[in-house]
Scaffold this motif. Structure first.
Motif, PDB file in Angstrom:
ATOM      1  N   ARG A 198      65.052 -10.037  39.347  1.00 24.26           N
ATOM      2  CA  ARG A 198      63.946  -9.382  39.311  1.00 24.26           C
ATOM      3  C   ARG A 198      63.475  -9.150  40.908  1.00 24.26           C
ATOM      4  NH1 ARG A 198      61.690  -7.221  35.176  1.00 24.26           N
ATOM      5  NH2 ARG A 198      62.065  -8.853  33.388  1.00 24.26           N
ATOM      6  N   GLN A 199      64.075  -7.509  40.947  1.00 20.27           N
ATOM      7  CA  GLN A 199      63.053  -6.583  42.292  1.00 20.27           C
ATOM      8  C   GLN A 199      61.978  -7.332  42.249  1.00 20.27           C
ATOM      9  OE1 GLN A 199      65.926  -3.242  43.990  1.00 20.27           O
ATOM     10  NE2 GLN A 199      66.675  -3.156  41.776  1.00 20.27           N
ATOM     11  N   CYS A 200      61.461  -7.282  43.103  1.00 19.81           N
ATOM     12  CA  CYS A 200      60.001  -6.776  43.979  1.00 19.81           C
ATOM     13  C   CYS A 200      59.530  -5.758  43.647  1.00 19.81           C
ATOM     14  CB  CYS A 200      59.996  -7.920  45.691  1.00 19.81           C
ATOM     15  SG  CYS A 200      57.751  -7.616  45.658  1.00 19.81           S
ATOM     16  N   LEU A 201      58.239  -5.568  42.912  1.00 18.08           N
ATOM     17  CA  LEU A 201      57.508  -4.718  42.403  1.00 18.08           C
ATOM     18  C   LEU A 201      57.587  -3.398  43.711  1.00 18.08           C
ATOM     19  CD1 LEU A 201      56.843  -2.477  40.695  1.00 18.08           C
ATOM     20  CD2 LEU A 201      54.319  -4.126  40.245  1.00 18.08           C
ATOM     21  N   GLN A 202      56.486  -4.390  45.094  1.00 18.33           N
ATOM     22  CA  GLN A 202      56.127  -3.616  46.193  1.00 18.33           C
ATOM     23  C   GLN A 202      57.122  -3.175  46.924  1.00 18.33           C
ATOM     24  OE1 GLN A 202      54.192  -6.484  47.811  1.00 18.33           O
ATOM     25  NE2 GLN A 202      55.997  -7.215  49.337  1.00 18.33           N
ATOM     26  N   ASP A 203      58.361  -3.302  46.202  1.00 22.64           N
ATOM     27  CA  ASP A 203      59.929  -2.300  46.844  1.00 22.64           C
ATOM     28  C   ASP A 203      59.935  -1.485  46.421  1.00 22.64           C
ATOM     29  OD1 ASP A 203      59.609  -4.254  49.334  1.00 22.64           O
ATOM     30  OD2 ASP A 203      61.463  -6.017  48.248  1.00 22.64           O
ATOM     31  N   LEU A 204      59.488  -1.488  44.759  1.00 23.38           N
ATOM     32  CA  LEU A 204      60.145   0.208  44.073  1.00 23.38           C
ATOM     33  C   LEU A 204      59.116   0.922  44.112  1.00 23.38           C
ATOM     34  CD1 LEU A 204      61.197  -2.048  41.896  1.00 23.38           C
ATOM     35  CD2 LEU A 204      62.663  -1.279  43.622  1.00 23.38           C
ATOM     36  N   ARG A 209      55.628  10.164  49.724  1.00 35.90           N
ATOM     37  CA  ARG A 209      57.268  10.105  49.815  1.00 35.90           C
ATOM     38  C   ARG A 209      58.417   8.992  49.836  1.00 35.90           C
ATOM     39  NH1 ARG A 209      59.604   7.942  54.481  1.00 35.90           N
ATOM     40  NH2 ARG A 209      57.546   7.362  55.749  1.00 35.90           N
ATOM     41  N   TRP A 210      59.552   9.387  49.283  1.00 35.97           N
ATOM     42  CA  TRP A 210      60.420   8.010  49.050  1.00 35.97           C
ATOM     43  C   TRP A 210      60.597   6.686  50.443  1.00 35.97           C
ATOM     44  CZ3 TRP A 210      63.542   7.729  45.098  1.00 35.97           C
ATOM     45  CH2 TRP A 210      64.900   7.065  45.623  1.00 35.97           C
ATOM     46  N   SER A 211      60.077   6.086  49.430  1.00 31.71           N
ATOM     47  CA  SER A 211      60.244   4.980  50.937  1.00 31.71           C
ATOM     48  C   SER A 211      61.151   4.153  50.506  1.00 31.71           C
ATOM     49  CB  SER A 211      59.339   4.359  50.862  1.00 31.71           C
ATOM     50  OG  SER A 211      59.362   3.186  52.152  1.00 31.71           O
ATOM     51  N   GLU A 212      61.919   3.606  50.855  1.00 39.55           N
ATOM     52  CA  GLU A 212      63.179   2.405  50.201  1.00 39.55           C
ATOM     53  C   GLU A 212      62.671   0.968  49.754  1.00 39.55           C
ATOM     54  OE1 GLU A 212      66.602   2.100  49.449  1.00 39.55           O
ATOM     55  OE2 GLU A 212      66.737   4.424  49.184  1.00 39.55           O
ATOM     56  N   GLY A 213      61.626   0.891  51.212  1.00 42.64           N
ATOM     57  CA  GLY A 213      61.112  -0.820  51.261  1.00 42.64           C
ATOM     58  C   GLY A 213      59.447  -0.363  50.640  1.00 42.64           C
ATOM     59  N   GLY A 214      59.353   0.642  49.798  1.00 42.54           N
ATOM     60  CA  GLY A 214      57.840   0.978  48.799  1.00 42.54           C
ATOM     61  C   GLY A 214      56.014   0.841  50.392  1.00 42.54           C
ATOM     62  N   ASP A 215      56.759   1.021  51.464  1.00 43.53           N
ATOM     63  CA  ASP A 215      55.493   1.015  52.203  1.00 43.53           C
ATOM     64  C   ASP A 215      55.909   2.150  53.335  1.00 43.53           C
ATOM     65  OD1 ASP A 215      56.522  -1.245  55.329  1.00 43.53           O
ATOM     66  OD2 ASP A 215      57.860   0.072  54.257  1.00 43.53           O
ATOM     67  N   GLU A 216      55.537   2.695  54.257  1.00 45.37           N
ATOM     68  CA  GLU A 216      54.769   4.213  54.453  1.00 45.37           C
ATOM     69  C   GLU A 216      55.554   4.481  55.720  1.00 45.37           C
ATOM     70  OE1 GLU A 216      51.648   7.195  56.497  1.00 45.37           O
ATOM     71  OE2 GLU A 216      51.073   5.678  55.956  1.00 45.37           O
ATOM     72  N   ASP A 217      56.519   3.287  56.034  1.00 41.72           N
ATOM     73  CA  ASP A 217      57.274   4.025  57.032  1.00 41.72           C
ATOM     74  C   ASP A 217      58.601   2.856  56.338  1.00 41.72           C
ATOM     75  OD1 ASP A 217      54.915   3.481  59.089  1.00 41.72           O
ATOM     76  OD2 ASP A 217      55.261   1.710  59.976  1.00 41.72           O
ATOM     77  N   GLY A 218      59.068   2.981  55.458  1.00 39.53           N
ATOM     78  CA  GLY A 218      59.815   2.713  55.049  1.00 39.53           C
ATOM     79  C   GLY A 218      60.797   1.317  55.412  1.00 39.53           C
TER      80      GLY A 218
END
Length: 222
Positions: A198-204, A209-218
């Motif tokens: 299972r992936q880490c929820l915070q990364d999803l 805006r879209w972010s691959e890492g789930g945070d503002e800087d991506g």
């Protein structure tokens, strides 16, 4: 405002967390009243434009069940070949319980769906999303009832449609194996078998805006 008690709320989350895609079943029959409750739960699902696009086919013919198993086995082999270096690992997995489960259902999208444009003009696939909600309702209800359920998607839709005489403009989406189980898997079976985790929820989850890492800087979280 109607509210749920703390125990009722906890029961909802428990069913969600302990729902499993089951592949191992006992041969015991499923009580018809219980099956009716599960179908009712599915039918209470939300649907775009209230179109209720789900259609259920109950399979009671043993010969037909075996032919469906043959279709799934054919696609299982084709899937294994398509996986390349993971072919052997995949072939060791149990992916269905069609021959063992107490009840077997096929869930299909309705025919003449093109007439329904409410909520589907730009997103026609919302009818599929609606059927998925119905299946999830049934899954959670089954788990709460202590009944296992598995969603089988390894089949050629055209072949299954021909076998079940499904109209050309309808489409089968799922073979559902439903039945009693010796035990529910403590974790999702594919996680137990090391196939995926299972992936880490915070990364999803991202914000604005879209972010691959789930945070503002991506950037990926450490």
């Amino acid at each position: 405002m109607n509210t749920f008690s703390d125990s009722e709320i906890a029961a909802v989350y428990k069913a969600i967390e302990e729902r499993r895609d089951m592949r191992h079943f006992l041969p015991d029959p499923v009580d018809p009243a219980l099956l009716a409750r599960l179908l009712h739960a599915a039918h209470m699902a939300p649907s775009v434009g209230f179109m209720q696009p789900w259609r259920f086919i109950r399979i009671t013919d043993p010969a037909l069940r075996l032919r469906m198993h043959g279709l799934v086995e054919e696609e299982r082999i084709n899937t294994a070949h398509a996986l390349g270096e993971r072919e052997d690992a995949f072939m060791r997995l149990k992916v269905e319980g069609i021959r063992d489960c107490g009840e077997l259902l096929v869930v299909a999208l309705m025919s003449q769906r093109e007439r329904h444009v409410f909520g589907r003009r730009t997103l026609p696939e919302m009818d599929l999303c609606s059927v998925s909600c119905a299946i999830q309702n049934m899954w959670l209800a089954a788990r709460a009832e202590g009944i296992g359920m598995g969603w089988v998607s390894m089949f050629d839709p055209a072949s299954l449609s021909a076998l079940l005489r499904i109209p050309a403009d309808a489409k089968p989406l799922a073979i559902l194996c439903i039945g009693h189980v010796a035990a529910f898997y403590p974790r999702p079976m594919l996680e137990q078998e090391g196939w995926a985790k299972r992936q880490c929820l915070q990364d999803l989850v991202s914000e604005n805006r879209w972010s691959e890492g789930g945070d503002e800087d991506g950037d990926k979280h450490e």
